[in-house]
Write an enzyme that holds these catalytic residues in place. Structure first.
Site, PDB file in Angstrom:
ATOM      1  N   PRO A 176      -0.876   5.867   8.465  1.00 30.23           N
ATOM      2  CG  PRO A 176       0.905   7.192   7.718  1.00 30.23           C
ATOM      3  CD  PRO A 176       0.583   6.039   8.646  1.00 30.23           C
ATOM      4  CB  CYS A 177      -1.628   3.351   4.342  1.00 30.34           C
ATOM      5  SG  CYS A 177      -1.932   2.707   2.687  1.00 30.34           S
ATOM      6  N   GLY A 178      -3.641   5.843   3.115  1.00 35.26           N
ATOM      7  CA  GLY A 178      -5.007   6.162   2.702  1.00 35.26           C
ATOM      8  C   GLY A 178      -5.557   7.447   3.296  1.00 35.26           C
TER       9      GLY A 178
END
Length: 229
Positions: A176-178
């Site tokens: 889920p980064c970003g």
């Protein structure tokens, strides 16, 4: 919610509302395909329960891998009749079954709320017709051809493996980064923002219209066009 202060994230209660709306919209717009269903989170010992806690699930989805001599992308979704108990009994082994023309692989998809990132996360696992788990190199072959480039260029679609938040078994996920950053940018193009509000019930529709393409699950066009009423 004021757009100027919205950071692209959701609270757990907001995720629940967005999930309910997504489930209903999918059922109406994509009735021929297996539904997304809300699953209440299992009770975990020594963990305080929350008022709203659960995830969306779409399981036993069949993907037909194109044969090597046919360059066209071919895939279809259907409901698998194998019971969950039979699948779980074999999930700890690892092997592959090949057919003369194509391999039949099955997938479970879960949309889970990440408390640390405060965004939805797509978890998934694949297995063959005998219920035996697929390794990442086999899963990558089932992804749409366009995903290879996306996976290389976009850090938020990087596939990682970790324990499922609720089942303590290894699952793959799209990191889920970003996510919060591109979700905020995505909503800037929505007409609903003319009123300086973020419609929570539209969040998962917009999110999955992007994320779903990575693993070959597309949001029905009726759902996309119907995001803004």
């Amino acid at each position: 919610m004021d757009v100027s202060s919205w950071d692209g994230t959701l609270s757990l209660n907001e995720f629940s509302l967005a999930a309910q709306a997504f489930e209903e919209k999918w059922k109406i717009s994509n009735s021929a395909s297996p539904p997304w269903l809300w699953v209440n989170a299992p009770i975990r010992p020594f963990v305080a329960s929350q008022k709203v806690d659960g995830f969306l699930s779409m399981e036993n989805i069949c993907l037909l891998r194109p044969s090597e001599d046919n360059g066209a992308e071919v895939s279809r979704l259907e409901e698998e009749k194998t019971s969950l108990s039979e699948k779980e009994e074999a999930i700890d082994d690892a092997t592959l079954v090949h057919s003369n023309h194509h391999e039949v692989h099955y997938y479970d998809f879960h949309i889970v709320y990440s408390a640390s990132y405060r965004v939805p996360v797509l978890y998934f696992r694949g297995y063959d017709s005998d219920g035996l788990p697929l390794q990442l190199n086999e899963i990558e072959k089932d992804l749409p051809a366009c995903s290879a480039k996306v996976l290389l260029e976009s850090k938020w679609t990087f596939i990682t493996q970790e324990e499922h938040p609720y089942f303590n078994r290894p699952w793959y996920k799209l990191h889920p980064c970003g996510t919060s950053e591109w979700m905020k940018l995505l909503f800037l193009d929505e007409a609903v923002l003319a009123e300086s509000k973020v419609a929570i019930e539209l969040h998962l529709v917009s999110w999955f219209s992007v994320v779903g393409q990575v693993i070959g699950l597309r949001v029905p066009i009726e759902m996309v066009n119907g995001r803004i009423n």
